[in-house]
Structures are given as C-alpha cells and as structure tokens.
Design a protein around this motif. Structure first.
Motif, PDB file in Angstrom:
ATOM      1  N   ARG A 189       5.286  -6.699  11.645  1.00  0.00           N
ATOM      2  CA  ARG A 189       4.269  -5.318  12.789  1.00  0.00           C
ATOM      3  C   ARG A 189       5.155  -4.756  13.184  1.00  0.00           C
ATOM      4  N   PRO A 196       5.887  -6.953   1.330  1.00  0.00           N
ATOM      5  CA  PRO A 196       5.749  -6.987   2.412  1.00  0.00           C
ATOM      6  C   PRO A 196       6.451  -7.146   2.918  1.00  0.00           C
ATOM      7  N   SER A 200       3.524  -1.957  -1.434  1.00  0.00           N
ATOM      8  CA  SER A 200       4.372  -3.509  -0.789  1.00  0.00           C
ATOM      9  C   SER A 200       3.916  -3.120   0.899  1.00  0.00           C
ATOM     10  N   LEU A 252       7.132  -2.510  10.683  1.00  0.00           N
ATOM     11  CA  LEU A 252       6.709  -1.285  10.012  1.00  0.00           C
ATOM     12  C   LEU A 252       6.286  -0.271  11.469  1.00  0.00           C
ATOM     13  N   ASP A 294      -3.443   0.091  -1.029  1.00  0.00           N
ATOM     14  CA  ASP A 294      -1.738  -1.039  -0.061  1.00  0.00           C
ATOM     15  C   ASP A 294      -2.023  -2.364  -0.091  1.00  0.00           C
ATOM     16  N   ARG A 295      -1.499  -3.056   0.642  1.00  0.00           N
ATOM     17  CA  ARG A 295      -0.935  -4.236   1.058  1.00  0.00           C
ATOM     18  C   ARG A 295      -2.449  -4.630   2.152  1.00  0.00           C
ATOM     19  N   ASP A 296      -2.891  -4.023   2.814  1.00  0.00           N
ATOM     20  CA  ASP A 296      -4.869  -4.244   3.521  1.00  0.00           C
ATOM     21  C   ASP A 296      -5.508  -4.497   2.234  1.00  0.00           C
ATOM     22  N   ASP A 331       1.450  -1.090   4.073  1.00  0.00           N
ATOM     23  CA  ASP A 331       0.352  -0.937   4.904  1.00  0.00           C
ATOM     24  C   ASP A 331      -0.397   0.348   4.536  1.00  0.00           C
ATOM     25  N   ALA A 332      -1.628   0.789   5.041  1.00  0.00           N
ATOM     26  CA  ALA A 332      -2.175   1.410   4.238  1.00  0.00           C
ATOM     27  C   ALA A 332      -1.897   3.305   5.661  1.00  0.00           C
ATOM     28  N   ARG A 333      -1.093   2.698   6.232  1.00  0.00           N
ATOM     29  CA  ARG A 333      -0.658   3.417   7.607  1.00  0.00           C
ATOM     30  C   ARG A 333       0.710   4.160   6.972  1.00  0.00           C
ATOM     31  N   GLY A 366       0.080 -10.003  -1.780  1.00  0.00           N
ATOM     32  CA  GLY A 366       1.104  -8.973  -2.596  1.00  0.00           C
ATOM     33  C   GLY A 366       1.730  -9.219  -3.369  1.00  0.00           C
ATOM     34  N   GLU A 401       4.837 -12.746  12.011  1.00  0.00           N
ATOM     35  CA  GLU A 401       3.773 -11.795  11.511  1.00  0.00           C
ATOM     36  C   GLU A 401       4.558 -10.559  12.781  1.00  0.00           C
TER      37      GLU A 401
END
Length: 212
Positions: free
Chosen positions: A79, A57, A117, A82, A139-141, A119-121, A146, A75
C-alpha cells in the motif's frame, strides 16, 4: 487474416486487450524511481527488484523480495508503495502510437480494454495522465489472482462479450504475456516481443494498424 508484413493487425481479432504500464502508458521512469526508493528503504538490491517487478502487483513484488515479512507487513508495504506511485506522474505519457491506435479502434468500433496489475486508483491516474479514455479497465482490484494468472484477460473478454481465443493481447513483459497466452489469446509483444515470449513482436503499436 489481415496482415502488415508478417504480422496480424487488429482487424483479425474480435477485441484488443492492452496491458497498461509500458504498453499504453509510458510510466517506466516513475515506476523505477518508486521501486528504487522502496529498495533502499527495505534493504534490497534495487537491480534485483527492477528485474523482478514488471507485470506484478506491488504486494506480490514485496513478498518475493522480502519473504521474511509476514502477510500484514507485506500488505502495508504494498500500500505504501502504491501511495508513492499515485503521486509521481513526472514523465507519465502515452507510449508511441498508443493514441493513434486507440483512436482507430474507437473509430472502427472494435472493442478494447485495459487489463492492468495496478489498482483502480493508480490505473485511473496514469490513464488520465496519458490522455487515454478506456471503455473498460480490469484492474488488480477486479480479480482474485493477478498476472501471470489469466483471470484478468478472461474477465475482460467476458465483459466485452467475446471469446478470449478471438482476442489480441498487447503486452510488454513475460509475466503479462504468460497471462494472455494462458487465457487463450494471441499475444503481441513490445520490448523485444516481451522478452521473446509473445506470439509476435511489435516495434510500435501502430504496427497493428493495417493502414497507418
């Protein structure tokens, strides 16, 4: 066991669990562009980043490459990384053989899922760009830990109603291969057998079809 040459094919397994990036979806160029940009921004050697990030991730890669950052900064950087990847779809397509293989799985009714790994989006964006409609995406979420932790593959098997030991995991990185093997699955590896860590190598995904 059904075999093509010395390889088992999908008929030998209760379900097939795929990694996404580099396995079903060719996003290598987009991933490399975004991480080279991150490396420049954070003063890290880009080649080291590209060697360390496959299968992990985004936030985990940030923490590994910049251990001086506090958890809040890690974090935030994850983000932001991503966000770059959400908007860079240039060259994102299905990998060779991916559409043929998933069509065969759908035709025969064999359960399959994507364990990623991302995320959902990001998973939704890249799968759509590749023209792949997965019946289940972990997904990772969806997990606490992970890859290389096996949680994602175990969860996928549970939701498909099969034993992980009866599953084939298809991966392209040593990190993902470690997750699949820790879950108890058999692992097929692209890209040189996922660095030689997989149970058997694949030249292309259609090697998993008994009659291409």
């Amino acid at each position: 066991m059904t075999r093509t040459s010395d390889r088992p094919t999908v008929e030998a397994f209760a379900a097939v669990l795929f990694d996404m990036d580099g396995t079903l979806v060719d996003s290598d160029a987009a991933v490399e562009r975004s991480w080279r940009m991150w490396a420049r921004e954070y003063g890290v050697d880009a080649e080291q980043v590209l060697a360390a990030m496959p299968g992990h991730p985004a936030a985990d890669t940030v923490a590994r490459m910049r251990p001086d950052l506090d958890p809040v900064a890690v974090e935030a950087a994850g983000r932001a990384q991503l966000e770059r990847e959400y908007h860079d779809l240039e060259g994102v397509v299905a990998t060779p053989g991916a559409l043929v293989l998933v069509a065969e799985l759908d035709r025969t009714g064999r359960p399959w899922a994507v364990v990623t790994s991302a995320d959902a989006r990001l998973a939704a964006i890249r799968l759509e760009a590749a023209g792949i409609r997965a019946p289940l995406v972990i997904d990772r979420d969806a997990v606490v830990a992970g890859k290389p932790d096996p949680e994602g593959y175990r969860l996928a098997a549970e939701r498909l109603g099969v034993d992980p030991h009866d599953c084939l995991v298809v991966e392209d990185t040593p990190t993902g291969t470690a997750a699949g093997r820790a879950a108890g699955a058999t692992v097929a590896g692209l890209k040189g057998g996922a660095g030689g860590a997989a149970d058997f190598p694949l030249a292309t995904l259609t090697d998993l079809i008994s009659t291409p």
